[in-house]
Write a protein that holds these residues in place. Sequence first.
Motif, mmCIF file in Angstrom:
data_model
loop_
_atom_site.group_PDB
_atom_site.id
_atom_site.type_symbol
_atom_site.label_atom_id
_atom_site.label_comp_id
_atom_site.label_asym_id
_atom_site.label_seq_id
_atom_site.Cartn_x
_atom_site.Cartn_y
_atom_site.Cartn_z
ATOM 1 N N ARG A 298 12.619 -12.003 11.003
ATOM 2 C CA ARG A 298 12.230 -11.514 9.676
ATOM 3 C C ARG A 298 12.925 -10.191 9.372
ATOM 4 O O ARG A 298 13.372 -9.957 8.242
ATOM 5 N N THR A 299 13.026 -9.330 10.379
ATOM 6 C CA THR A 299 13.694 -8.040 10.197
ATOM 7 C C THR A 299 15.177 -8.234 9.916
ATOM 8 O O THR A 299 15.751 -7.566 9.044
ATOM 9 N N ILE A 300 15.808 -9.156 10.642
ATOM 10 C CA ILE A 300 17.238 -9.426 10.442
ATOM 11 C C ILE A 300 17.492 -9.916 9.029
ATOM 12 O O ILE A 300 18.415 -9.451 8.332
ATOM 13 N N LEU A 301 16.691 -10.864 8.571
ATOM 14 C CA LEU A 301 16.888 -11.431 7.234
ATOM 15 C C LEU A 301 16.622 -10.389 6.149
ATOM 16 O O LEU A 301 17.379 -10.297 5.166
ATOM 17 N N THR A 302 15.581 -9.601 6.313
ATOM 18 C CA THR A 302 15.281 -8.569 5.314
ATOM 19 C C THR A 302 16.407 -7.536 5.243
ATOM 20 O O THR A 302 16.829 -7.130 4.149
ATOM 21 N N ALA A 303 16.900 -7.122 6.405
ATOM 22 C CA ALA A 303 18.006 -6.155 6.429
ATOM 23 C C ALA A 303 19.261 -6.739 5.789
ATOM 24 O O ALA A 303 20.020 -6.026 5.115
ATOM 25 N N GLY A 304 19.487 -8.035 5.978
ATOM 26 C CA GLY A 304 20.641 -8.677 5.354
ATOM 27 C C GLY A 304 20.557 -8.642 3.838
ATOM 28 O O GLY A 304 21.551 -8.373 3.149
ATOM 29 N N ALA A 305 19.367 -8.913 3.292
ATOM 30 C CA ALA A 305 19.187 -8.869 1.841
ATOM 31 C C ALA A 305 19.400 -7.462 1.306
ATOM 32 O O ALA A 305 20.033 -7.266 0.251
ATOM 33 N N ILE A 306 18.891 -6.466 2.012
ATOM 34 C CA ILE A 306 19.073 -5.071 1.579
ATOM 35 C C ILE A 306 20.549 -4.684 1.602
ATOM 36 O O ILE A 306 21.054 -4.035 0.675
ATOM 37 N N SER A 307 21.267 -5.095 2.649
ATOM 38 C CA SER A 307 22.677 -4.743 2.775
ATOM 39 C C SER A 307 23.494 -5.324 1.625
ATOM 40 O O SER A 307 24.362 -4.645 1.053
ATOM 41 N N THR A 308 23.225 -6.577 1.264
ATOM 42 C CA THR A 308 23.951 -7.196 0.152
ATOM 43 C C THR A 308 23.621 -6.503 -1.160
ATOM 44 O O THR A 308 24.505 -6.297 -2.013
ATOM 45 N N THR A 309 22.367 -6.129 -1.357
ATOM 46 C CA THR A 309 21.966 -5.434 -2.581
ATOM 47 C C THR A 309 22.715 -4.109 -2.732
ATOM 48 O O THR A 309 23.281 -3.807 -3.797
ATOM 49 N N VAL A 310 22.744 -3.322 -1.657
ATOM 50 C CA VAL A 310 23.439 -2.033 -1.705
ATOM 51 C C VAL A 310 24.943 -2.248 -1.873
ATOM 52 O O VAL A 310 25.631 -1.465 -2.559
ATOM 53 N N SER A 311 25.479 -3.321 -1.281
ATOM 54 C CA SER A 311 26.904 -3.631 -1.418
ATOM 55 C C SER A 311 27.288 -3.817 -2.880
ATOM 56 O O SER A 311 28.312 -3.314 -3.344
ATOM 57 N N MET A 312 26.467 -4.546 -3.618
ATOM 58 C CA MET A 312 26.783 -4.797 -5.019
ATOM 59 C C MET A 312 26.645 -3.533 -5.866
ATOM 60 O O MET A 312 27.408 -3.326 -6.820
#
Length: 422
Positions: A298-312
């Motif tokens: 769950r932590t890995i997936l949540t961090a992945g979503a945050i990383s993509t959001t900040v990337s954009m």
Amino acid sequence: MSESRTVSPDAVDERQRPASPAQPERPAAGTPTWWVWLAAWPVTAVFVLSNAATPLYMLWQRDIGFSKGTLTVVFAFYIVGLLGSLLVSGVVSDRLGRKPVLLPALALALAACVIFATATTVAALIVARLFTGIAVGTVVSAGMAAVTDVAGPERKRLAALLASCAMVFGAGLGPLLAGLLSETLPAPTVTVFVVEAILLATAVLTVLRMPVRRPAVPGKGAWVRVPGVPHGNGIHLALGIAVFAPGITATSFVLSLGPTLLTELLGTASGILSGAVAFAMFLAATGVQFAVQKLRRRTILTAGAISTTVSMAALVAAVHASSVPLLVASALLAGAGQGMGQLGGLSLLNSTVPAQRLAEANAALNVGGYIPAGLLPVSTGYLMDAVGLPTGATLFGTVLMGLAVIGGLVVLAGHRRVPEPA
């Protein structure tokens, strides 16, 4: 909940009894760990090809002459081939075995190298990208499942990590290799694919020697179908797609239109620089997976979503500020977002889906990821032609940012359904 409780009873007892007729290929008893690493090499070799053309498109645009919109269409035919392959390769691999599916795919990849090396028209580039997509679709389903087969039930987390990292490392190595060769050796559009053909030849030898066996009895049902997962695994697939899809869409944008953005921002084209940015992006995707592999899914997936959001957010800022450092930061964060979404999704499937449906499940995850990865960058390419680069990139970044936020919320809402390792 421990990981062992998420695996079916049949999978837990695999080492204590003979394989049933419905089981897929099995590794030889006591397969050494180095074979698990080597089994991931065909995935790497094909993904080197998947992005090797990225720094060369500027050369083909100069020599053949086509727009940014046409460039994204060439890229989209890769997605067409990949999605078409995913409709077949996962099911066929689970029924006939990994080798009978991987070897023809590697042959198509070699044919794509020949076409790329001799391309003088947009049509040739489209065919080469189509063949590449078919090969890639096969290795993300059958190739990744083969790594799990070789690893055996006791090394499933290692198999998911290596298969995922093989994909992103190859995807990054391709443009770096092509960028270096294109600016240091003569006939770059030929030399690059000669080198790649040699890598693919070694992958063929690896598959021929891979310690897996064919299924005793083929499965039943339609051979060509939209790939799916067994009943009860739909939530695991949905959670993986929710984060993986925005992540891979972000990296697809960088691959297809990143060189154009760099050229616009710098005022000059550089194959080495565009290749280096793509390599750094996927190196981030590889490194972050090793860094987070022991965290809760769950932590890995949540961090992945945050990383993509900040990337954009960084992408939009880079375009409006004409900032190359911000663009590079956006690429690195996109790579991290894809890497974590991919690892989280593959780990969920590896730990919950029965072995005889694993290649199909891998195919389903990638179908969910590659559909937006094909549609959004293509739409943005034509939008840029119509309204200009800043507006087109801003709209793309805003839409994908919204999708990434939604993906993170889906993971948080479904956290109780995410099986965690012990």
